[in-house]
Design an enzyme around this catalytic site. Structure first.
Site, mmCIF file in Angstrom:
data_model
loop_
_atom_site.group_PDB
_atom_site.id
_atom_site.type_symbol
_atom_site.label_atom_id
_atom_site.label_comp_id
_atom_site.label_asym_id
_atom_site.label_seq_id
_atom_site.Cartn_x
_atom_site.Cartn_y
_atom_site.Cartn_z
ATOM 1 N N GLY A 263 0.857 -1.182 0.000
ATOM 2 C CA GLY A 263 0.000 0.000 0.000
ATOM 3 C C GLY A 263 0.889 1.225 0.000
ATOM 4 C CB CYS A 266 5.318 5.138 -3.648
ATOM 5 S SG CYS A 266 5.805 6.757 -3.037
HETATM 6 N N1 LIG Z 1 6.057 9.736 -0.059
HETATM 7 C C1 LIG Z 1 7.070 8.993 -0.479
HETATM 8 O O1 LIG Z 1 7.551 8.079 0.201
HETATM 9 C C2 LIG Z 1 7.697 9.265 -1.821
HETATM 10 C C3 LIG Z 1 8.947 8.693 -2.129
HETATM 11 C C4 LIG Z 1 9.510 8.966 -3.365
HETATM 12 C C5 LIG Z 1 8.835 9.757 -4.280
HETATM 13 N N2 LIG Z 1 7.619 10.272 -3.962
HETATM 14 C C6 LIG Z 1 6.961 11.145 -4.943
HETATM 15 O O2 LIG Z 1 7.170 12.500 -4.543
HETATM 16 C C7 LIG Z 1 6.026 13.295 -4.901
HETATM 17 C C8 LIG Z 1 5.488 13.976 -3.656
HETATM 18 O O3 LIG Z 1 5.021 12.966 -2.785
HETATM 19 P P1 LIG Z 1 4.657 13.278 -1.271
HETATM 20 O O4 LIG Z 1 4.390 11.989 -0.624
HETATM 21 O O5 LIG Z 1 5.666 14.213 -0.696
HETATM 22 O O6 LIG Z 1 3.276 14.091 -1.484
HETATM 23 P P2 LIG Z 1 2.486 14.943 -0.405
HETATM 24 O O7 LIG Z 1 1.072 14.902 -0.843
HETATM 25 O O8 LIG Z 1 2.860 14.528 0.963
HETATM 26 O O9 LIG Z 1 3.036 16.429 -0.597
HETATM 27 C C9 LIG Z 1 2.780 17.236 -1.693
HETATM 28 C C10 LIG Z 1 2.709 18.679 -1.212
HETATM 29 O O10 LIG Z 1 2.653 19.538 -2.341
HETATM 30 C C11 LIG Z 1 1.813 20.625 -2.003
HETATM 31 N N3 LIG Z 1 1.398 21.295 -3.246
HETATM 32 C C12 LIG Z 1 0.532 20.875 -4.180
HETATM 33 N N4 LIG Z 1 0.465 21.783 -5.202
HETATM 34 C C13 LIG Z 1 1.330 22.774 -4.888
HETATM 35 C C14 LIG Z 1 1.717 23.992 -5.510
HETATM 36 N N5 LIG Z 1 1.188 24.366 -6.692
HETATM 37 N N6 LIG Z 1 2.613 24.770 -4.910
HETATM 38 C C15 LIG Z 1 3.132 24.423 -3.713
HETATM 39 N N7 LIG Z 1 2.815 23.280 -3.069
HETATM 40 C C16 LIG Z 1 1.927 22.468 -3.638
HETATM 41 C C17 LIG Z 1 0.684 19.984 -1.219
HETATM 42 O O11 LIG Z 1 -0.021 20.927 -0.434
HETATM 43 C C18 LIG Z 1 1.465 18.967 -0.384
HETATM 44 O O12 LIG Z 1 1.867 19.524 0.868
HETATM 45 C C19 LIG Z 1 5.047 12.338 -5.568
HETATM 46 O O13 LIG Z 1 5.238 12.371 -6.951
HETATM 47 C C20 LIG Z 1 5.470 10.976 -5.027
HETATM 48 O O14 LIG Z 1 5.124 9.934 -5.883
HETATM 49 C C21 LIG Z 1 7.040 10.061 -2.750
#
Ligand SMILES: NC(=O)c1ccc[n+]([C@@H]2O[C@H](COP(=O)([O-])OP(=O)(O)OC[C@H]3O[C@@H](n4cnc5c(N)ncnc54)[C@H](O)[C@@H]3O)[C@@H](O)[C@H]2O)c1
Length: 439
Positions: A263, A266
């Site tokens: 889950g 990602c």
């Molecule tokens: N969570 C993980 O473990 C992980 C690991 C590797 C890669 N990723 C990738 O990284 C990316 C981010 O994931 P996450 O888990 O950090 O997401 P998240 O939802 O925790 O964070 C995204 C943030 O972006 C902000 N946001 C959205 N639009 C915006 C804008 N226009 N300007 C400023 N801020 C804005 C949101 O308010 C939110 O706080 C995704 O593509 C994910 O697939 C995540």
């Protein structure tokens, strides 16, 4: 260096904090003003071990600040990271509206050469789209400003994100501009002091690398879950099989544990997006479609066993759940397998009482009062007809079984993480169900 990270979620916040920790001047941007207000006071908005201390220190030492003012943050930066979400769209493809929205804003405010870095997980071809979006905004402004787009996918794992970021296995950098690559190498040099683990490649290969990594890990999980299902049918023991195959270096020991399905934010969305990318390019990703099918089946496996144990008379029963987050050491409930399981139990008329060391608030946001949340693991066992274990938090590994028995209505455990030894559980007087091991 002057670094801006747009998006202050699990990835952006960790990246911004770690870049500040190595001496850079970092601005973290988010559109959510409540998040920015909390972060500015040094209050983390996520549970991530080790993050609070770094956050507080770097804010106090003025290397890290948070803002909603994206214009100022873009204009002051040498390098701008895009770390916003890429949730699954209705057709399974990654929804790029947030990434391209930020690219648009970069084009609107660009005031000199900058490196724009895609840190979000994005489908192949997105670097090109980001570049075109910025360029079209510059054209609207009738200005010519140089910039480069680099693909730098993130491989951190929630729960050990700080360590993963500070001591990465590898840094993948996709791009061809020498100017941009040399800035990226300079920024990452402090994280790679013992060994240069930077892999420079073209943008598309970097974009595929991230999806391929997650797809491979999800495949390992579904493979082991399928083997566990077979072990259940034939009376073999998945633990012994795991040792037997893991001793082969080509297979490796890690990530061979069966469970209740993958889950999190990602694997599910990235597998879906890769299947979609294949389809858009005329390729059926047969292995990954099977990985998804096995995962969907696995998420319901224990529910089937619960139904059989209670002879399909679940209405009126009470079940306690230990662990809600999709894995230990995080409060992330996105696509946690516990969600589907608990929904199935609720639909069947079961009273669900649950405890998670850090994700209770997230659970409240999902179920409100429909799930009774406890702040202590033994207390929620009171009056429960069985315990269901969903997340392998360390505190569940060696509990006081005698105390558990005094709280539970009946000594029955459905263990979705194979935490205990079936023979020990039998001796202790428990009816114990796990995955791929004879009871
Ligand atoms: N969570 C993980 O473990 C992980 C690991 C590797 C890669 N990723 C990738 O990284 C990316 C981010 O994931 P996450 O888990 O950090 O997401 P998240 O939802 O925790 O964070 C995204 C943030 O972006 C902000 N946001 C959205 N639009 C915006 C804008 N226009 N300007 C400023 N801020 C804005 C949101 O308010 C939110 O706080 C995704 O593509 C994910 O697939 C995540």
């Amino acid at each position: 260096m002057q670094v801006t990270v747009v998006g202050s979620g699990y990835v952006g916040l960790v990246a911004a904090t770690c870049f500040a920790e190595t001496g850079n001047d970092v601005v973290g941007v988010d559109i959510d003003k409540h998040k920015v207000a909390r972060l500015s006071k040094g209050i983390s908005i996520i549970y991530e071990p080790g993050l609070d201390e770094l956050l507080t220190r770097n804010i106090a030492e003025k290397r890290l600040r948070f803002t909603t003012d994206i214009k100022q943050a873009i204009q002051s930066a040498e390098i701008i990271f895009i770390a916003v979400g890429t949730p699954p769209g209705e057709d399974g493809s990654a929804d790029l509206q947030y990434v391209l929205g930020v690219a648009k804003q970069i084009g609107q405010h660009l005031n000199g050469y900058k490196v724009v870095v895609n840190k979000s997980t994005v489908p192949v071809g997105t670097a090109q789209k980001v570049s075109e979006t910025i360029q079209s905004e510059l054209s609207l402004r009738h200005v010519t400003i140089d910039f480069d787009v680099i693909s730098n996918p993130e491989f951190l794992k929630e729960g050990s994100a700080i360590d993963d970021f500070m001591k990465p296995d590898r840094i993948v950098i996709g791009g061809s501009s020498e100017r941009a690559l040399s800035l990226m190498k300079k920024l990452y040099a402090s994280f790679l002091r013992t060994d240069n683990r930077i892999y420079v490649m073209d943008n598309k290969s970097a974009e595929v690398t991230k999806y391929a990594a997650n797809a491979m890990l999800a495949t390992k999980i579904s493979f082991m879950n399928e083997m566990a299902a077979l072990c259940d049918k034939v009376g073999a023991n998945i633990d012994q099989v795991r040792f037997g195959i893991g001793s082969d270096d080509r297979i490796g020991k890690k990530f061979l544990f069966p469970g209740i399905g993958y889950g999190g934010s990602c694997f599910p969305k990235d597998v879906k997006a890769l299947v979609r990318t294949g389809r858009e390019n005329g390729l059926n990703m047969k292995i990954l479609e099977a990985v998804e099918d096995v995962n969907d089946r696995q998420k319901k496996t224990l529910f089937g066993r619960i139904q059989r144990h209670f002879e399909n008379k679940l209405a009126g029963k009470a079940i306690a759940v230990w662990g809600l987050a999709f894995k230990p050491r995080t409060d992330d409930m996105r696509e946690a397998p516990s969600i589907e399981m608990i929904n199935l139990l609720l639909e069947a008329g079961v009273t669900v009482k649950a405890y998670d060391p850090v994700a209770n608030q997230q659970a409240k946001d999902i179920w409100g009062d429909r799930v009774i949340l406890g702040s202590e693991p033994y207390q929620i066992l009171d009056g429960a007809d069985a315990l269901l274990i969903h997340t392998e938090w360390n505190e569940f590994r060696s509990p006081n079984f005698e105390t558990m028995k005094t709280h539970l209505n009946a000594p029955v455990i459905f263990d979705g993480r194979n935490l205990y030894d079936p023979a020990d559980m039998h001796t202790l007087g428990f009816t114990y169900f796990s995955l791929g091991r004879p009871s």
